[in-house]
Scaffold this motif. Structure first.
Motif, PDB file in Angstrom:
ATOM      1  N   VAL A 263     -44.849  26.046  32.920  1.00  0.00           N
ATOM      2  CA  VAL A 263     -44.946  24.889  32.026  1.00  0.00           C
ATOM      3  C   VAL A 263     -45.064  23.606  32.841  1.00  0.00           C
ATOM      4  O   VAL A 263     -45.871  22.726  32.529  1.00  0.00           O
ATOM      5  CB  VAL A 263     -43.744  24.846  31.060  1.00  0.00           C
ATOM      6  N   ALA A 264     -44.278  23.491  33.904  1.00  0.00           N
ATOM      7  CA  ALA A 264     -44.344  22.297  34.761  1.00  0.00           C
ATOM      8  C   ALA A 264     -45.728  22.171  35.395  1.00  0.00           C
ATOM      9  O   ALA A 264     -46.303  21.081  35.443  1.00  0.00           O
ATOM     10  CB  ALA A 264     -43.267  22.361  35.836  1.00  0.00           C
ATOM     11  N   ILE A 265     -46.276  23.287  35.874  1.00  0.00           N
ATOM     12  CA  ILE A 265     -47.624  23.254  36.462  1.00  0.00           C
ATOM     13  C   ILE A 265     -48.650  22.854  35.403  1.00  0.00           C
ATOM     14  O   ILE A 265     -49.565  22.069  35.673  1.00  0.00           O
ATOM     15  CB  ILE A 265     -47.968  24.619  37.095  1.00  0.00           C
ATOM     16  N   GLY A 266     -48.480  23.349  34.187  1.00  0.00           N
ATOM     17  CA  GLY A 266     -49.399  22.985  33.107  1.00  0.00           C
ATOM     18  C   GLY A 266     -49.341  21.509  32.789  1.00  0.00           C
ATOM     19  O   GLY A 266     -50.370  20.867  32.563  1.00  0.00           O
ATOM     20  N   PHE A 267     -48.132  20.937  32.745  1.00  0.00           N
ATOM     21  CA  PHE A 267     -47.999  19.496  32.492  1.00  0.00           C
ATOM     22  C   PHE A 267     -48.659  18.682  33.596  1.00  0.00           C
ATOM     23  O   PHE A 267     -49.362  17.713  33.326  1.00  0.00           O
ATOM     24  CB  PHE A 267     -46.529  19.085  32.386  1.00  0.00           C
ATOM     25  N   ILE A 268     -48.452  19.090  34.824  1.00  0.00           N
ATOM     26  CA  ILE A 268     -49.024  18.348  35.958  1.00  0.00           C
ATOM     27  C   ILE A 268     -50.555  18.422  35.922  1.00  0.00           C
ATOM     28  O   ILE A 268     -51.237  17.415  36.103  1.00  0.00           O
ATOM     29  CB  ILE A 268     -48.460  18.872  37.285  1.00  0.00           C
ATOM     30  N   LEU A 269     -51.095  19.622  35.670  1.00  0.00           N
ATOM     31  CA  LEU A 269     -52.556  19.747  35.588  1.00  0.00           C
ATOM     32  C   LEU A 269     -53.117  18.977  34.398  1.00  0.00           C
ATOM     33  O   LEU A 269     -54.174  18.353  34.498  1.00  0.00           O
ATOM     34  CB  LEU A 269     -52.955  21.222  35.496  1.00  0.00           C
ATOM     35  N   GLY A 270     -52.417  19.011  33.282  1.00  0.00           N
ATOM     36  CA  GLY A 270     -52.868  18.272  32.111  1.00  0.00           C
ATOM     37  C   GLY A 270     -52.842  16.776  32.331  1.00  0.00           C
ATOM     38  O   GLY A 270     -53.581  16.018  31.705  1.00  0.00           O
ATOM     39  N   TRP A 271     -52.007  16.315  33.221  1.00  0.00           N
ATOM     40  CA  TRP A 271     -51.918  14.894  33.532  1.00  0.00           C
ATOM     41  C   TRP A 271     -52.968  14.491  34.575  1.00  0.00           C
ATOM     42  O   TRP A 271     -53.549  13.411  34.502  1.00  0.00           O
ATOM     43  CB  TRP A 271     -50.510  14.594  34.028  1.00  0.00           C
ATOM     44  N   LEU A 272     -53.249  15.390  35.527  1.00  0.00           N
ATOM     45  CA  LEU A 272     -54.160  15.046  36.621  1.00  0.00           C
ATOM     46  C   LEU A 272     -55.635  15.307  36.312  1.00  0.00           C
ATOM     47  O   LEU A 272     -56.493  14.551  36.767  1.00  0.00           O
ATOM     48  CB  LEU A 272     -53.789  15.834  37.888  1.00  0.00           C
ATOM     49  N   LEU A 273     -55.957  16.345  35.575  1.00  0.00           N
ATOM     50  CA  LEU A 273     -57.364  16.681  35.348  1.00  0.00           C
ATOM     51  C   LEU A 273     -58.151  15.588  34.640  1.00  0.00           C
ATOM     52  O   LEU A 273     -59.291  15.319  35.033  1.00  0.00           O
ATOM     53  CB  LEU A 273     -57.473  18.005  34.601  1.00  0.00           C
ATOM     54  N   PRO A 274     -57.625  14.917  33.615  1.00  0.00           N
ATOM     55  CA  PRO A 274     -58.413  13.836  32.996  1.00  0.00           C
ATOM     56  C   PRO A 274     -58.711  12.686  33.951  1.00  0.00           C
ATOM     57  O   PRO A 274     -59.713  11.996  33.792  1.00  0.00           O
ATOM     58  CB  PRO A 274     -57.540  13.356  31.842  1.00  0.00           C
TER      59      PRO A 274
END
Length: 68
Positions: free
Chosen positions: A17-28
């Protein structure tokens, strides 16, 4: 040789979940389309102008607006 480590599912789920939040924040940040942002800004500007025009038109048709 290939042996998996023993880790509780809750810890693994928290890490994912933490990795998903970080990727969701960085990819855009890396994949935003600048022309789409400009189109969105222009659309917001035209909507705002249309709303102002509509408000002015309503004031002109309002019988209480010009009751002298």
């Amino acid at each position: 040789m290939f042996e998996s480590i023993s880790i509780p599912i809750g810890v693994l789920l928290s890490i994912m979940v933490a990795i998903g939040f970080i990727l969701g924040w960085l990819l855009p940040v890396f994949f935003t389309n600048k022309s789409a942002d400009n189109k969105r800004k222009n659309l917001n500007r035209s909507n705002r102008q249309r709303t102002e025009f509509s408000r002015d038109l309503q004031e002109e048709n309002d019988p209480l607006f010009d009751w002298e």
